[in-house]
Write a protein that holds these residues in place. Structure first.
Motif, PDB file in Angstrom:
ATOM      1  N   ASP A 311       0.836  -1.200   0.000  1.00  0.00           N
ATOM      2  CA  ASP A 311       0.000   0.000   0.000  1.00  0.00           C
ATOM      3  C   ASP A 311       0.872   1.251   0.000  1.00  0.00           C
ATOM      4  OD1 ASP A 311      -2.076   1.767   0.146  1.00  0.00           O
ATOM      5  OD2 ASP A 311      -2.659   1.272   2.205  1.00  0.00           O
ATOM      6  N   ASP A 312       0.703   2.103  -1.009  1.00  0.00           N
ATOM      7  CA  ASP A 312       1.509   3.323  -1.088  1.00  0.00           C
ATOM      8  C   ASP A 312       1.079   4.396  -0.087  1.00  0.00           C
ATOM      9  OD1 ASP A 312       3.603   2.985  -2.910  1.00  0.00           O
ATOM     10  OD2 ASP A 312       2.267   3.220  -4.623  1.00  0.00           O
ATOM     11  N   LYS A 313      -0.042   4.190   0.612  1.00  0.00           N
ATOM     12  CA  LYS A 313      -0.474   5.182   1.581  1.00  0.00           C
ATOM     13  C   LYS A 313       0.513   5.238   2.741  1.00  0.00           C
ATOM     14  CE  LYS A 313      -4.397   6.783   4.340  1.00  0.00           C
ATOM     15  NZ  LYS A 313      -5.816   6.565   4.701  1.00  0.00           N
ATOM     16  N   GLU A 314       0.965   6.439   3.065  1.00  0.00           N
ATOM     17  CA  GLU A 314       1.909   6.635   4.152  1.00  0.00           C
ATOM     18  C   GLU A 314       1.415   7.734   5.089  1.00  0.00           C
ATOM     19  OE1 GLU A 314       5.674   7.403   2.274  1.00  0.00           O
ATOM     20  OE2 GLU A 314       6.065   5.276   1.916  1.00  0.00           O
ATOM     21  N   TYR A 315       1.822   7.647   6.349  1.00  0.00           N
ATOM     22  CA  TYR A 315       1.427   8.593   7.380  1.00  0.00           C
ATOM     23  C   TYR A 315       2.693   9.306   7.874  1.00  0.00           C
ATOM     24  CZ  TYR A 315      -2.713   5.585   7.375  1.00  0.00           C
ATOM     25  OH  TYR A 315      -3.813   4.835   6.997  1.00  0.00           O
ATOM     26  N   GLY A 316       2.764  10.606   7.649  1.00  0.00           N
ATOM     27  CA  GLY A 316       3.958  11.364   8.004  1.00  0.00           C
ATOM     28  C   GLY A 316       4.117  11.530   9.506  1.00  0.00           C
ATOM     29  N   SER A 351      -6.103  -6.632  -7.036  1.00  0.00           N
ATOM     30  CA  SER A 351      -6.881  -5.591  -7.712  1.00  0.00           C
ATOM     31  C   SER A 351      -6.024  -4.599  -8.484  1.00  0.00           C
ATOM     32  CB  SER A 351      -7.731  -4.833  -6.681  1.00  0.00           C
ATOM     33  OG  SER A 351      -6.905  -4.148  -5.751  1.00  0.00           O
ATOM     34  N   ARG A 352      -4.706  -4.810  -8.526  1.00  0.00           N
ATOM     35  CA  ARG A 352      -3.846  -3.835  -9.189  1.00  0.00           C
ATOM     36  C   ARG A 352      -4.178  -3.757 -10.683  1.00  0.00           C
ATOM     37  NH1 ARG A 352      -0.645  -8.443  -9.301  1.00  0.00           N
ATOM     38  NH2 ARG A 352       0.870  -8.619 -11.013  1.00  0.00           N
ATOM     39  N   THR A 353      -4.076  -2.574 -11.239  1.00  0.00           N
ATOM     40  CA  THR A 353      -4.405  -2.333 -12.651  1.00  0.00           C
ATOM     41  C   THR A 353      -3.158  -2.077 -13.484  1.00  0.00           C
ATOM     42  OG1 THR A 353      -4.737   0.018 -12.183  1.00  0.00           O
ATOM     43  CG2 THR A 353      -6.677  -1.417 -12.084  1.00  0.00           C
ATOM     44  N   LYS A 354      -1.980  -2.137 -12.851  1.00  0.00           N
ATOM     45  CA  LYS A 354      -0.721  -1.954 -13.570  1.00  0.00           C
ATOM     46  C   LYS A 354       0.253  -3.011 -13.090  1.00  0.00           C
ATOM     47  CE  LYS A 354       0.502   1.594 -10.175  1.00  0.00           C
ATOM     48  NZ  LYS A 354       0.930   2.981  -9.955  1.00  0.00           N
ATOM     49  N   GLU A 355       1.415  -3.044 -13.714  1.00  0.00           N
ATOM     50  CA  GLU A 355       2.375  -4.101 -13.403  1.00  0.00           C
ATOM     51  C   GLU A 355       2.771  -4.099 -11.934  1.00  0.00           C
ATOM     52  OE1 GLU A 355       4.464  -7.256 -15.552  1.00  0.00           O
ATOM     53  OE2 GLU A 355       2.748  -5.991 -15.899  1.00  0.00           O
ATOM     54  N   ALA A 356       3.049  -2.925 -11.375  1.00  0.00           N
ATOM     55  CA  ALA A 356       3.501  -2.835  -9.993  1.00  0.00           C
ATOM     56  C   ALA A 356       2.321  -2.630  -9.047  1.00  0.00           C
ATOM     57  CB  ALA A 356       4.494  -1.693  -9.829  1.00  0.00           C
ATOM     58  N   VAL A 357       2.387  -3.287  -7.898  1.00  0.00           N
ATOM     59  CA  VAL A 357       1.333  -3.132  -6.900  1.00  0.00           C
ATOM     60  C   VAL A 357       1.545  -1.848  -6.109  1.00  0.00           C
ATOM     61  CG1 VAL A 357       2.523  -4.461  -5.111  1.00  0.00           C
ATOM     62  CG2 VAL A 357       0.036  -4.297  -5.079  1.00  0.00           C
ATOM     63  N   ALA A 358       2.784  -1.389  -6.015  1.00  0.00           N
ATOM     64  CA  ALA A 358       3.114  -0.142  -5.323  1.00  0.00           C
ATOM     65  C   ALA A 358       4.155   0.591  -6.159  1.00  0.00           C
ATOM     66  CB  ALA A 358       3.625  -0.404  -3.921  1.00  0.00           C
ATOM     67  N   SER A 359       4.056   1.902  -6.208  1.00  0.00           N
ATOM     68  CA  SER A 359       4.963   2.668  -7.063  1.00  0.00           C
ATOM     69  C   SER A 359       6.319   2.932  -6.419  1.00  0.00           C
ATOM     70  CB  SER A 359       4.311   4.000  -7.466  1.00  0.00           C
ATOM     71  OG  SER A 359       4.031   4.776  -6.313  1.00  0.00           O
ATOM     72  N   LYS A 360       6.379   2.923  -5.101  1.00  0.00           N
ATOM     73  CA  LYS A 360       7.625   3.204  -4.407  1.00  0.00           C
ATOM     74  C   LYS A 360       8.554   2.011  -4.470  1.00  0.00           C
ATOM     75  CE  LYS A 360       9.068   5.805  -0.343  1.00  0.00           C
ATOM     76  NZ  LYS A 360       8.579   6.442   0.928  1.00  0.00           N
ATOM     77  N   GLN A 361       9.827   2.270  -4.714  1.00  0.00           N
ATOM     78  CA  GLN A 361      10.806   1.189  -4.785  1.00  0.00           C
ATOM     79  C   GLN A 361      11.135   0.667  -3.393  1.00  0.00           C
ATOM     80  OE1 GLN A 361      14.195   2.074  -7.453  1.00  0.00           O
ATOM     81  NE2 GLN A 361      13.072   3.934  -7.984  1.00  0.00           N
ATOM     82  N   MET A 362      11.552  -0.602  -3.345  1.00  0.00           N
ATOM     83  CA  MET A 362      11.864  -1.227  -2.056  1.00  0.00           C
ATOM     84  C   MET A 362      12.970  -0.480  -1.318  1.00  0.00           C
ATOM     85  SD  MET A 362       9.944  -3.722  -1.136  1.00  0.00           S
ATOM     86  CE  MET A 362      11.005  -4.332   0.174  1.00  0.00           C
ATOM     87  N   VAL A 363      13.958   0.050  -2.035  1.00  0.00           N
ATOM     88  CA  VAL A 363      15.052   0.747  -1.361  1.00  0.00           C
ATOM     89  C   VAL A 363      14.549   1.962  -0.586  1.00  0.00           C
ATOM     90  CG1 VAL A 363      15.660   2.273  -3.302  1.00  0.00           C
ATOM     91  CG2 VAL A 363      17.433   1.525  -1.690  1.00  0.00           C
ATOM     92  N   ILE A 365      11.417   2.054   0.749  1.00  0.00           N
ATOM     93  CA  ILE A 365      10.488   1.579   1.784  1.00  0.00           C
ATOM     94  C   ILE A 365      11.239   0.972   2.933  1.00  0.00           C
ATOM     95  CG2 ILE A 365       8.619  -0.048   2.283  1.00  0.00           C
ATOM     96  CD1 ILE A 365       7.808   0.151  -0.671  1.00  0.00           C
ATOM     97  N   GLY A 366      12.229   0.150   2.614  1.00  0.00           N
ATOM     98  CA  GLY A 366      12.951  -0.613   3.626  1.00  0.00           C
ATOM     99  C   GLY A 366      12.671  -2.083   3.422  1.00  0.00           C
TER     100      GLY A 366
END
Length: 367
Positions: A311-316, A351-363, A365-366
């Protein structure tokens, strides 16, 4: 490719469940004197595990982590200070987190990582402190890990073949990784080797993986290649499902199912290797989900809370940590609200509509 399954029925409840947890599920969390309460999401999953990225900088360029996109490191002023990270660990420990894993990037690529490990050990001596590393910079820090009580290290190692290692990571540094692996085992530190399984890249090297599990007391876990990040190399041709990985391994060895104790329960399904010193495991992040037992939250190095890897949703959190008027209880309230909204990763993947499930790269995210 997606299995038609209920994610909550898979692998049972493999989190660290106690009788008090069951009471809490029934009666709800009870706040402490500072207003901090246990973290339980709307699906009844109890959070006990924090993955804390201390940097997005890394000396490798792994193809599944950095993808094809150009890497831009987070500016230093935007990265959480170690003191701010320690404060977050303290808040989350009071909210029920018992295990913290430091990740990156590469943790030892950040100056002062040793001091931060000492800080955490001194302040939270009962914390189960762990580390994920690529192993290239690790060897001189192994005495430190012993000193601060790190009992388990996860090492990313996708190939024991030097040319393939360089192809995957962009660096010819396999000897340094193997030297660190030997020193960890000599120091009595448990090692979990994480190998991202990629068809056409390391799928022809099962003999090497099996030899490692036979000859060393390690947990070697194959992780299914996940469709993460913009510019991902993931596709149906590079995806190597765990069912096929296991079948390939069983052509060479006999695998005996085991069940970890509660402290070691996690997403990998582990097997003892008949006649060998180590174990093989399979993390089915794509083909067979384990969302029902997810007990973790993630904090990125720039201070964003991420409740689900997919999930690309993040809480600052960074601005709150740097605001002297914001209390621990107020930060805890944000954590509780975010946890309550924690999604089911399997549903996001399906339910993803594109190749990647999340746009942020693992590097970023952690790992």
């Amino acid at each position: 490719m997606q299995a038609d399954v209920n994610p909550f029925s898979l692998l049972g409840n493999r989190g660290d469940v106690t009788e008090s947890d069951n009471v809490m599920k029934k009666n709800g969390p009870n706040p402490d004197e500072h207003g901090l309460s246990r973290l339980v999401d709307s699906h009844g999953r109890i959070v006990r595990y924090l993955r804390l990225s201390i940097t997005d900088r890394c000396n490798l360029r792994c193809i599944y982590c950095c993808s094809n996109a150009r890497q831009t490191c987070i500016p230093h002023p935007q990265v959480l200070r170690y003191e701010e990270m320690a404060r977050m660990v303290g808040i989350m420990a009071r909210m029920g987190v018992v295990k913290v894993r430091l990740t990156g990037g590469e943790p030892f690529a950040r100056k002062g990582c040793d001091d931060f490990l000492f800080m955490l050990h001194k302040r939270f001596p009962d914390l189960d402190l762990r580390l994920t590393t690529n192993g290239t910079l690790l060897e001189p820090h192994i005495p430190l890990l012993q000193q601060v009580g790190v009992k388990v290290v996860n090492m990313s190692l996708d190939s024991f073949d030097r040319d393939t290692f360089a192809r995957v990571t962009g660096r010819d540094m396999l000897p340094a990784v193997l030297a660190s692996l030997d020193k960890l085992l000599a120091a009595g530190i448990k090692v979990k080797i994480n190998a991202v399984a990629m068809r056409g890249i390391n799928d022809g090297q099962m003999d090497d993986f099996v030899h490692a599990a036979r000859s060393m007391p390690v947990d070697l876990r194959f992780i299914e290649f996940m469709p993460m990040g913009s510019g991902t190399l993931w596709n149906e041709n590079t995806f190597w499902p765990a069912s096929e990985i296991r079948a390939e391994a069983e052509k060479r060895i006999r695998l005996l199912p085991v069940r970890d104790d509660l402290a070691e329960a996690g997403p990998a399904r582990m097997f003892a290797v008949a006649g060998g010193q180590g174990r093989l495991g399979f993390i089915t992040a794509v083909s067979c989900h384990f969302c029902g037992s997810c007990n973790r939250l993630r904090i990125t190095s720039d201070g964003n809370l991420r409740t689900c890897l997919f999930d690309d949703k993040e809480y600052g959190l960074r601005d709150m940590l740097r605001n002297t008027t914001v209390t621990d209880a107020q930060i805890g309230q944000i954590l509780s609200q975010a946890c309550a909204e924690k999604p089911i990763g399997a549903e996001l993947l399906a339910s993803r509509t594109k190749e990647a499930v999340a746009s942020k790269q693992m590097v970023g995210i952690g790992g």
